[in-house]
Design an enzyme around this catalytic site. Structure first.
Site, short mmCIF file in Angstrom:
data_model
loop_
_atom_site.label_atom_id
_atom_site.label_comp_id
_atom_site.label_asym_id
_atom_site.label_seq_id
_atom_site.Cartn_x
_atom_site.Cartn_y
_atom_site.Cartn_z
N ILE A 194 0.89 -1.18 -0.19
CA ILE A 194 0.07 0.16 0.13
C ILE A 194 0.84 1.18 0.18
O ILE A 194 1.95 1.25 0.58
CB ILE A 194 -1.01 0.00 1.06
CG1 ILE A 194 -0.43 0.19 2.55
CG2 ILE A 194 -1.87 -1.05 1.04
CD1 ILE A 194 -1.09 0.06 3.60
N ASP A 195 0.57 2.13 -0.34
CA ASP A 195 1.00 3.41 -0.85
C ASP A 195 1.62 3.99 0.55
O ASP A 195 0.92 3.89 1.57
CB ASP A 195 0.34 4.62 -1.50
CG ASP A 195 0.01 3.99 -3.01
OD1 ASP A 195 0.81 3.51 -3.50
OD2 ASP A 195 -1.04 4.64 -3.35
N LYS A 196 2.67 4.84 0.42
CA LYS A 196 3.30 5.59 1.45
C LYS A 196 2.11 6.41 2.56
O LYS A 196 1.98 6.17 3.63
CB LYS A 196 4.63 6.50 1.23
CG LYS A 196 5.04 7.51 2.31
CD LYS A 196 5.84 8.54 1.84
CE LYS A 196 6.25 9.61 2.93
NZ LYS A 196 7.21 10.62 2.37
#
Length: 306
Positions: free
Chosen positions: A134-136
């Site tokens: 999952i994205d930062k």
């Protein structure tokens, strides 16, 4: 010597063996898989094969080789929110702002560094056992495999769309109703750091429903059927409902919530069949404080303009 067992799904009938394995085992390069096939470490229904041979679907694949250390990342004692743990997997609730893997600009202090400190055996697992990213600036749940057997099983189940992954998001615009977005995603034709809906992209399906409408925004629940890079962000922008706070896909839209500086996206629920017992298990992660505060501000704004 370590053994990995996987089954070729029916939809891969006609694929070259190396191509099928590259899709089923994305943590290994196609070149490495081809070398293992040449060296006889890959058995198809208990028989050696060639990389160019076509598969029919249903074959049992056994990869038996000595897996060397996949990463040279540093273990670091960092905060780690573990919701579940056993000898096969870890379920992590990632905070917004935490990068998953070390890379350019983020050499350390990532989720991987924290995982390697907590479970040093992950050094032997591709990408430190992380099955899906999952994205930062997205918060919420992800699964980590603690063994090669669990890793192979979970990667295959993810490929077969057997994971249940639900998110909550806040988007620009007032939606009329929930729907399904079925639009292929690939690299943007001119901006290579972005993804986009493109004709020759990989299949991507996103289901969403309305939780609450606000004056200029909508709180939605999203269920992923596929897991393409930035899928929710790309699909919602494609439908002209970009995520609030999304710096990449939000276009020129701005919002007035000065204390909220990330895309409003949270991985809220994760369900899967346990790689060892086969038992279906599911976890949830409550909305983090910053999104809860944002929703309260949206509620107050709606009441003030009622």
């Amino acid at each position: 010597m370590t053994k990995i067992n996987i089954t070729i799904p029916p939809e891969m009938a006609g694929y070259r063996l190396d191509k099928a394995l590259a899709e089923l085992c994305p943590s290994y390069s196609r070149g490495r898989l081809q070398q293992w096939i040449r060296d006889g470490y890959v058995l198809v229904n208990q028989t050696t094969s060639r990389a160019k041979n076509k598969v029919q679907g249903g074959e049992n694949i056994e990869i038996a080789t000595q897996i060397t250390t996949e990463v040279a990342w540093q273990a670091q004692k960092l905060p780690l929110n573990i919701l579940y743990e056993d000898e096969d997997l870890l379920i992590i609730n990632k905070a917004a702002g935490v990068v998953v893997h070390p890379g350019a600009g983020n050499p350390d202090k990532t989720l991987v560094n924290a995982l390697l400190h907590h479970a040093p055996e992950l050094e032997q697992i591709p990408r430190a056992g992380i099955i899906h990213r999952i994205d930062k600036d997205t918060s919420g749940l992800l699964v980590v495999a603690r063994s090669l057997t669990a890793h192979a099983d979970l990667v295959q189940k993810l490929q077969q769309r057997k994971f249940i992954r639900k998110y909550e998001a806040i988007v620009h615009g007032v939606m009329v109703a929930g729907s399904t977005i079925d639009a292929p995603i690939g690299r943007h034709p001119t901006q290579r750091v972005r993804m986009a809906v493109v004709e020759n992209g990989k299949p991507a399906i996103t289901h969403y429903r309305i939780i609450e409408r606000y004056r200029n925004y909508t709180h939605i629940s999203v269920k992923l059927e596929t897991g393409r890079t930035h899928q929710i962000r790309v699909h919602m922008a494609y439908k002209r409902y970009p995520l609030l706070g999304d710096p990449v896909y939000g276009g020129r839209r701005i919002h007035k919530f000065k204390n909220f500086n990330r895309q409003a996206l949270h991985a809220a629920s994760l369900g899967l069949d346990h790689p060892n017992s086969g038992e279906f298990m599911q976890w949830t992660a409550a909305l983090p404080d910053d999104i809860l505060k944002l929703l309260e501000e949206l509620k107050q704004d709606k009441q003030e303009h009622a």
